[in-house]
Each structure stands twice: as C-alpha cells, then as structure tokens.
Design an enzyme around this catalytic site. Structure first.
Site, PDB file in Angstrom:
ATOM      1  N   HIS A  23      25.416  60.333 -53.132  1.00  0.00           N
ATOM      2  CA  HIS A  23      23.818  60.824 -53.328  1.00  0.00           C
ATOM      3  C   HIS A  23      24.454  62.148 -53.262  1.00  0.00           C
ATOM      4  O   HIS A  23      25.320  62.887 -53.358  1.00  0.00           O
ATOM      5  CB  HIS A  23      23.529  60.471 -51.949  1.00  0.00           C
ATOM      6  CG  HIS A  23      23.887  61.015 -50.999  1.00  0.00           C
ATOM      7  ND1 HIS A  23      24.239  62.504 -50.364  1.00  0.00           N
ATOM      8  CD2 HIS A  23      24.959  60.369 -49.771  1.00  0.00           C
ATOM      9  CE1 HIS A  23      24.616  62.223 -49.694  1.00  0.00           C
ATOM     10  NE2 HIS A  23      25.777  61.322 -49.078  1.00  0.00           N
ATOM     11  N   GLU A  36      26.179  55.172 -45.333  1.00  0.00           N
ATOM     12  CA  GLU A  36      27.963  55.796 -44.724  1.00  0.00           C
ATOM     13  C   GLU A  36      28.484  54.991 -43.658  1.00  0.00           C
ATOM     14  O   GLU A  36      27.356  54.083 -43.104  1.00  0.00           O
ATOM     15  CB  GLU A  36      27.465  56.887 -44.446  1.00  0.00           C
ATOM     16  CG  GLU A  36      28.589  57.898 -44.008  1.00  0.00           C
ATOM     17  CD  GLU A  36      29.191  58.159 -44.724  1.00  0.00           C
ATOM     18  OE1 GLU A  36      30.536  57.024 -44.860  1.00  0.00           O
ATOM     19  OE2 GLU A  36      29.665  59.253 -45.483  1.00  0.00           O
TER      20      GLU A  36
END
Length: 182
Positions: free
Chosen positions: A12, A76
């Site tokens: 990202h 994550e």
C-alpha cells in the site's frame, strides 16, 4: 510440471501516520500514496485484484479501476497492544526480542510470525495466475517466507517501501522455486 503462476504483490501507499507500528489498526493512506500505487501498477499485467480489507490497502486497490476482492488473510501482522504505537515509546528490550524472533516474542496480545505466514500461505495458494494483491509489508514478507523458505530474519532484509512491487513466479509442483522480479 504444472503451469507457473504469476502473482504481483504491491505494498500500500504511504499512510497519514508514518513511522508507527501499523498492524490491524485501520489508518488512512495519503492521496500521494494512492497515486504512487496507481503509477506502479500501471506497468503490471493482471487479470484480478485482491486486497487486504484494511483501508490503507483497500483504497489503493480501489483506485486501480478494476473490481477488487477483499481478503482479510492479506492483513498486516497484528501488533496487539503495540498496534499504532511509535516504536520509540515501547520497551527497548521487548521490541528487540520481537525483531530477533517474532515467533517466540510476539507483541503483547499480538500475532506470532508463524500465524501470519500460515494465513498468507493459505491466501497465496488460492490465487490464480496474473493476480495483483495490494497488501502490507509484513504480509509480503510472509509470502516470501512461504514461497522461498526464508526465515523471519531473512525476509526483513528486503527493503519494501510503500508502493513497492514484488512479482513472484510460482511453480506449484516444485518446492522452493520462485522468480523474484521488481
């Protein structure tokens, strides 16, 4: 030998709160971070987009102009009580133990490295050829651990800044053969 699959892993873009341990906490991505991901992905041939369900990845994926399937397995590492914290404010000995061995010394109330690798391994196995995954640095490192057999210390040697792209060429019938391209 079965046909190889190509999987593109895009981290990202930059977040509005850089420098923090961002695991499952949902932090926004900057407009420039989205633009960086769009620019990087423009040179990638893909047929589908899969994204972490966290907004810093999902917003970058949505900007690519293709339908997106969200998959929480691409999140994550969960930093637990450390999620959203500045590493400088955490106990230095506990943080050092975590970086040395994130499986034996996970963050308080956080996820073990092996748990992240297991969920990313499952997610990676479900991807068809020519998939672009918009995800997080830890999940990309877990994919490298899964596909290449690297340990936690080895995968942290990879520099994966925001909007970094890593392409894996995976041969399913042959253990530990991966082609990395950037």
């Amino acid at each position: 030998m079965s046909a190889a699959r190509t999987v593109h892993l895009l981290r990202h873009g930059a977040t509005v709160q850089p420098g923090l341990l961002l695991g499952h906490v949902d932090v926004a991505v900057t407009p420039q971070g989205i633009a960086d991901c769009v620019r990087v992905a423009a040179g990638v041939a893909f047929t589908q987009v899969v994204s972490s369900d966290l907004s810093r990845a999902a917003d970058c994926a949505a900007a690519l102009g293709a339908p997106v399937r969200h998959d929480a397995r691409w999140r994550e590492l969960d930093f637990g009580a450390w999620d959203g914290c500045d590493p400088a404010t955490l106990p230095a000995d506990a943080l050092a133990a975590f970086w040395r061995d994130p499986d034996r010394h996970p963050p308080p109330e956080g996820e073990r490295w092996s748990t992240l690798v297991a969920r990313v391994t499952d997610a990676l196995a479900d991807l068809p050829d020519a998939t672009l995954v918009v995800t997080h640095g830890g999940a990309i490192r877990a994919a490298l651990a899964s596909a290449c057999g690297f340990d936690a210390r080895q995968v942290w040697a990879f520099d994966l800044p925001c909007a970094a792209l890593l392409t894996l060429r995976l041969w399913p019938d042959t253990a530990q053969i991966v082609r990395l391209t950037t």
